[in-house]
Design a protein around this motif. Sequence first.
Motif, short mmCIF file in Angstrom:
data_model
loop_
_atom_site.label_atom_id
_atom_site.label_comp_id
_atom_site.label_asym_id
_atom_site.label_seq_id
_atom_site.Cartn_x
_atom_site.Cartn_y
_atom_site.Cartn_z
N ALA A 195 0.80 -1.22 0.00
CA ALA A 195 0.00 0.00 0.00
C ALA A 195 0.83 1.27 0.00
O ALA A 195 0.38 2.32 -0.49
CB ALA A 195 -0.93 -0.01 1.22
N ASP A 196 2.04 1.20 0.52
CA ASP A 196 2.87 2.41 0.61
C ASP A 196 3.29 2.92 -0.77
O ASP A 196 3.73 4.07 -0.89
CB ASP A 196 4.11 2.15 1.47
N GLU A 197 3.13 2.11 -1.81
CA GLU A 197 3.57 2.50 -3.15
C GLU A 197 2.46 3.11 -4.00
O GLU A 197 2.73 3.59 -5.10
CB GLU A 197 4.16 1.30 -3.89
N LEU A 198 1.21 3.06 -3.52
CA LEU A 198 0.09 3.42 -4.39
C LEU A 198 -0.89 4.37 -3.71
O LEU A 198 -1.04 4.36 -2.48
CB LEU A 198 -0.67 2.15 -4.80
N ASP A 199 -1.56 5.16 -4.52
CA ASP A 199 -2.67 5.99 -4.07
C ASP A 199 -3.96 5.31 -4.52
O ASP A 199 -4.30 5.32 -5.71
CB ASP A 199 -2.56 7.39 -4.68
N ALA A 200 -4.66 4.73 -3.58
CA ALA A 200 -5.84 3.93 -3.93
C ALA A 200 -6.95 4.74 -4.57
O ALA A 200 -7.86 4.18 -5.19
CB ALA A 200 -6.37 3.24 -2.67
N GLN A 201 -6.90 6.06 -4.46
CA GLN A 201 -7.94 6.91 -5.04
C GLN A 201 -7.59 7.38 -6.46
O GLN A 201 -8.36 8.10 -7.07
CB GLN A 201 -8.15 8.13 -4.15
N ALA A 202 -6.45 6.97 -6.96
CA ALA A 202 -6.03 7.51 -8.26
C ALA A 202 -5.43 6.46 -9.17
O ALA A 202 -4.43 6.70 -9.86
CB ALA A 202 -5.02 8.64 -8.03
N MET A 203 -6.02 5.27 -9.19
CA MET A 203 -5.52 4.21 -10.06
C MET A 203 -6.49 3.99 -11.22
O MET A 203 -7.71 3.91 -11.02
CB MET A 203 -5.32 2.91 -9.28
N VAL B 152 -9.37 -13.29 -25.72
CA VAL B 152 -8.28 -12.94 -24.79
C VAL B 152 -8.69 -11.68 -24.03
O VAL B 152 -8.98 -10.65 -24.63
CB VAL B 152 -6.96 -12.70 -25.54
N VAL B 153 -8.72 -11.78 -22.70
CA VAL B 153 -9.13 -10.67 -21.84
C VAL B 153 -7.91 -10.20 -21.05
O VAL B 153 -7.24 -11.00 -20.41
CB VAL B 153 -10.24 -11.09 -20.87
N GLU B 154 -7.64 -8.91 -21.11
CA GLU B 154 -6.54 -8.34 -20.35
C GLU B 154 -7.07 -7.26 -19.42
O GLU B 154 -7.68 -6.29 -19.87
CB GLU B 154 -5.48 -7.76 -21.28
N CYS B 155 -6.86 -7.43 -18.13
CA CYS B 155 -7.24 -6.46 -17.11
C CYS B 155 -5.98 -5.84 -16.55
O CYS B 155 -5.03 -6.56 -16.22
CB CYS B 155 -8.03 -7.13 -15.99
N ALA B 156 -5.96 -4.53 -16.43
CA ALA B 156 -4.76 -3.84 -15.96
C ALA B 156 -5.15 -2.72 -15.00
O ALA B 156 -6.21 -2.12 -15.14
CB ALA B 156 -3.97 -3.27 -17.14
N ILE B 157 -4.27 -2.48 -14.04
CA ILE B 157 -4.45 -1.36 -13.11
C ILE B 157 -3.14 -0.62 -13.01
O ILE B 157 -2.08 -1.21 -12.76
CB ILE B 157 -4.93 -1.84 -11.73
N GLU B 158 -3.23 0.68 -13.20
CA GLU B 158 -2.07 1.55 -13.16
C GLU B 158 -1.36 1.42 -11.81
O GLU B 158 -1.98 1.48 -10.76
CB GLU B 158 -2.56 2.99 -13.36
#
Length: 304
Positions: A204-212, A277-283
Amino acid sequence: MKLAMVRTGSGAQVVRVDDAGRRFWPVESLAPGLPGEMTALIAALSSGASIPAPSGEGQVLDEAALLAPLPAPPRNIFCVGKNYFAHAREFAGSGYDSSSTSAADAVPKAPIIFTKPFTSISGPWDDIPMVPGLDAEVDYEAELAVVIGRGGRCITKADAMNHVFGYTVVNDVTARDLQGVHKQWLLGKGIDGFCPMGPWIVTADELDAQAMRVTCTVNGEKRQDAVTSDLIFDIPTLIETISLSMALLPGDVIATGTPEGVGIGFKPPRFLRDGDVVECAIEGIGRIRNTLRRVDPAALRGAA
């Protein structure tokens, strides 16, 4: 820090992955005293243990060797229905939503919580099974998943983020016809292999959960594209809501809901077919990529 499960010659191992996602170091070599199982490791790290920074070049990471980072969480995955405004409206107008009766109540007033069996979890590159009888109306749902670190009961919104260990990507694959026939979501969403997860957990310290940014493509065509700031109920609200009823445990997973653009949102619906083919990605996290493959039911009989 990125933590993953990889298949090696000596079996599945918990590893630390570099920032670029190209090399890894087994946790047992970095910190010999820490648990070699992901859920136990999450509990240890959330209680104050640490993994030293890697030294040396590590080992080259083969994407095909990645397993689901939490193949056996302590219980079913907590899921949230209709948690993006645009998706809530598209779902209510799809004819598949048994939780609303009109456009007026399309947006829920409280989080809709259900579960997806942990037996549905599969790896970030695994095939999604198309079993005859369960394959007529299969849909995709890219989602940000929260991994709980420090457990607890009656957690307040103000303290909720202190209980988050990290994040991963899931595809909440759904058999929409079963969802409609049974008027609830367990059977349509709980099919074995219907929850690809990965490619790793990012702390969690690496990400902003409100801005992905959450995206999904099918055969290279973009279908979903939204930002987590669009959630109706944010992560602290979800943690407060669930923990009021039951204690959250280290390693629990909360899938926070999917954005607009699922197959039933199209007119006519665009369901997945064998070979898609399904690709799901999160910044900030990464991507999972799964192919729909037809399965012979005879091969599943008696399997356990």
